[in-house]
Design a protein around this motif. Sequence first.
Motif, PDB file in Angstrom:
ATOM      1  N   VAL A 238       0.837  -1.203   0.000  1.00 40.59           N
ATOM      2  CA  VAL A 238       0.000   0.000   0.000  1.00 40.59           C
ATOM      3  C   VAL A 238       0.869   1.248   0.000  1.00 40.59           C
ATOM      4  O   VAL A 238       0.571   2.230  -0.700  1.00 40.59           O
ATOM      5  CB  VAL A 238      -0.948  -0.002   1.220  1.00 40.59           C
ATOM      6  N   PHE A 239       1.965   1.221   0.758  1.00 39.11           N
ATOM      7  CA  PHE A 239       2.858   2.389   0.808  1.00 39.11           C
ATOM      8  C   PHE A 239       3.390   2.730  -0.586  1.00 39.11           C
ATOM      9  O   PHE A 239       3.330   3.883  -1.022  1.00 39.11           O
ATOM     10  CB  PHE A 239       4.025   2.119   1.760  1.00 39.11           C
ATOM     11  N   TRP A 240       3.931   1.741  -1.279  1.00 38.36           N
ATOM     12  CA  TRP A 240       4.517   2.015  -2.595  1.00 38.36           C
ATOM     13  C   TRP A 240       3.451   2.359  -3.628  1.00 38.36           C
ATOM     14  O   TRP A 240       3.683   3.180  -4.517  1.00 38.36           O
ATOM     15  CB  TRP A 240       5.365   0.826  -3.061  1.00 38.36           C
TER      16      TRP A 240
ATOM     17  N   ALA B 253       1.858   9.855   4.502  1.00 41.25           N
ATOM     18  CA  ALA B 253       1.526   9.923   5.926  1.00 41.25           C
ATOM     19  C   ALA B 253       0.297   9.088   6.255  1.00 41.25           C
ATOM     20  O   ALA B 253       0.200   8.514   7.348  1.00 41.25           O
ATOM     21  CB  ALA B 253       1.296  11.372   6.335  1.00 41.25           C
ATOM     22  N   ASP B 254      -0.638   8.991   5.328  1.00 39.28           N
ATOM     23  CA  ASP B 254      -1.876   8.247   5.579  1.00 39.28           C
ATOM     24  C   ASP B 254      -1.615   6.768   5.854  1.00 39.28           C
ATOM     25  O   ASP B 254      -2.378   6.122   6.586  1.00 39.28           O
ATOM     26  CB  ASP B 254      -2.831   8.384   4.387  1.00 39.28           C
ATOM     27  N   VAL B 255      -0.554   6.208   5.279  1.00 35.49           N
ATOM     28  CA  VAL B 255      -0.243   4.794   5.510  1.00 35.49           C
ATOM     29  C   VAL B 255       0.126   4.565   6.966  1.00 35.49           C
ATOM     30  O   VAL B 255      -0.353   3.624   7.610  1.00 35.49           O
ATOM     31  CB  VAL B 255       0.896   4.339   4.579  1.00 35.49           C
TER      32      VAL B 255
ATOM     33  N   PHE C 261       6.469  13.073   9.440  1.00 35.61           N
ATOM     34  CA  PHE C 261       7.612  12.546  10.193  1.00 35.61           C
ATOM     35  C   PHE C 261       7.185  12.061  11.579  1.00 35.61           C
ATOM     36  O   PHE C 261       7.732  11.075  12.086  1.00 35.61           O
ATOM     37  CB  PHE C 261       8.687  13.630  10.311  1.00 35.61           C
ATOM     38  N   GLY C 262       6.209  12.729  12.170  1.00 37.18           N
ATOM     39  CA  GLY C 262       5.735  12.301  13.474  1.00 37.18           C
ATOM     40  C   GLY C 262       5.073  10.937  13.450  1.00 37.18           C
ATOM     41  O   GLY C 262       5.314  10.093  14.323  1.00 37.18           O
ATOM     42  N   LEU C 263       4.238  10.690  12.459  1.00 34.09           N
ATOM     43  CA  LEU C 263       3.548   9.405  12.369  1.00 34.09           C
ATOM     44  C   LEU C 263       4.529   8.252  12.178  1.00 34.09           C
ATOM     45  O   LEU C 263       4.369   7.175  12.771  1.00 34.09           O
ATOM     46  CB  LEU C 263       2.542   9.435  11.203  1.00 34.09           C
ATOM     47  N   TYR C 264       5.547   8.464  11.351  1.00 33.01           N
ATOM     48  CA  TYR C 264       6.518   7.383  11.135  1.00 33.01           C
ATOM     49  C   TYR C 264       7.391   7.171  12.364  1.00 33.01           C
ATOM     50  O   TYR C 264       7.821   6.041  12.637  1.00 33.01           O
ATOM     51  CB  TYR C 264       7.357   7.670   9.892  1.00 33.01           C
ATOM     52  N   ALA C 265       7.640   8.237  13.115  1.00 32.14           N
ATOM     53  CA  ALA C 265       8.402   8.076  14.357  1.00 32.14           C
ATOM     54  C   ALA C 265       7.581   7.332  15.403  1.00 32.14           C
ATOM     55  O   ALA C 265       8.096   6.472  16.133  1.00 32.14           O
ATOM     56  CB  ALA C 265       8.831   9.448  14.883  1.00 32.14           C
ATOM     57  N   ILE C 266       6.286   7.642  15.495  1.00 32.51           N
ATOM     58  CA  ILE C 266       5.416   7.010  16.489  1.00 32.51           C
ATOM     59  C   ILE C 266       5.211   5.529  16.184  1.00 32.51           C
ATOM     60  O   ILE C 266       5.308   4.671  17.067  1.00 32.51           O
ATOM     61  CB  ILE C 266       4.066   7.744  16.555  1.00 32.51           C
ATOM     62  N   THR C 267       4.886   5.230  14.927  1.00 34.95           N
ATOM     63  CA  THR C 267       4.594   3.842  14.561  1.00 34.95           C
ATOM     64  C   THR C 267       5.847   3.004  14.362  1.00 34.95           C
ATOM     65  O   THR C 267       5.777   1.772  14.350  1.00 34.95           O
ATOM     66  CB  THR C 267       3.765   3.795  13.261  1.00 34.95           C
ATOM     67  N   ARG C 268       6.988   3.685  14.180  1.00 32.16           N
ATOM     68  CA  ARG C 268       8.261   3.002  13.887  1.00 32.16           C
ATOM     69  C   ARG C 268       8.155   2.130  12.639  1.00 32.16           C
ATOM     70  O   ARG C 268       8.830   1.095  12.518  1.00 32.16           O
ATOM     71  CB  ARG C 268       8.726   2.172  15.086  1.00 32.16           C
TER      72      ARG C 268
END
Length: 494
Positions: free
Chosen positions: A83-85, A131-133, A188-195
């Motif tokens: 889904v990301f790609w 970011a939605d992913v 950047f926050g969402l990817y940091a939170i979800t790792r």
Amino acid sequence: MAPTQGVKSITTNVGWSVLSKTATFGLKFVTVPILARLLTPEDFGSVAVALTVVQFLAMIGGAGLTSALIVDRDGDLDTVHTVFWSNLAMAVAMALILFFGADVLATMMGAPNSAGLLRIMALLIPLQLTADVAYSLLAREMNFSKDAILSTVSEVTAALVALGLALLGFGVWALVVQLFSSAAIRLFGLYAITRYAPRLVIRPARILPLLRYSSGLMGSEMANFVTFQAPMVVIARILGLADAGAYSAANRFASIPNQVVLSAVMGVLFPAFSLMGDDRKRRSEALMFSTQAMTVVLAPAMFGLWAVAEPAMLVLFGPQWAYAWPVLGLLSLSKAIITPCSTFIPYLKGTGHSRVLFWSAVLRAIATTAAIAGGAYYGSLVDAMIGLCIVNAVTLVGYSWAVFRVDKIPFFWGLLTSSRSMITSFIMAIGVRVFLHTFSAQLTSPYLQVLAGAAVGAVLYAILFLLTEMRLIRKIVDLVRRRRGRPATEPSSA
């Protein structure tokens, strides 16, 4: 196994989301009027038109895959990577279309001078879709506390940056930087939170089941987009950027209560309803309780703003915007009328009734666009807003009939129960307007009029609420008691 969701779990997550939106409410309450005083109606109109194009292309590029990812709780990381790609590829394609077609699209939207803005704002599409992913990973785990903190940080920071740039004289670019700041911090926050770290894994077979679900939502999402964004495009083309800017500024402020409550609630209710499956009793209880609660909160705010729109426009936006007070009032009225429908879209979306959602959204989009266009073409911006109010009144009845039929709730009982607080709020607003008219000689300052109107409205609504909503009050009390481990006073009913 996915956790079971009921009223208690929903209210916990709604609480976090509303807390996040409330944290930014005060700042937006101040920054929107300040920006309106520093910028021109044309500035607001240009950015609003450009953002409409960006959001539309982002919606198409996303194809509803992240919504499908929320529902697909058993999907593994390979599905998430795919889904990301897919989102990234479509985002880049949409951004390129917007960049090279900016001149044509700007002319079609009635804002030919906005082509430069469109090219720059094309970069927002990849920021939003990627970011939605990461957000979908939080949403399908109902982990809204972390998202609440991140949303607060991104919105507050972006609003402060915009305010600073506007004060320094950067004009329309203050609004553009605000959009980019918020999107970048969220990404950047969402990817940091979800790792979550994307890997180069593409499994087309994993995405096909998601496409079957998302394709059913795409039509309704596009229709809803037309409903909410068509007024801006129609007004810009028929009445010009100045009126589009007046509509945008008034709509920004009138939408603050919705941004605080509805955006938080809809984000939580969609995954919550999807978890309830075929448990009709718990689903009906959650639907009616959330609908009543949202109406109790939103209806008095919107009807109250309608009641004090004239002095509020002077207080908030200044003399240069005073002519647009009927626009603020009618926008508030149109949003007030539709408040009982606040939970219907996430309900239909979460319970898989995409066909009902699609046709309801399409009919509403057609009616809204026709009413706005007719009012603007044959009259003025005020006439267009009157048309919007009429359409929303019809939408209230139509949406209620469709949803209550799906959930097998008696129509007239459901409509009366969900709309009761809206009716009492309207009575309160009429009382405020009568009060302001009666004491107009004593209340000569617009500041006094707003304060007096708010005080009188609060007292009137409190009295009416206590007289008409005792059953809802008991439900809320019982819910609080159960959360504290105490026995309920009586069994709660749907």
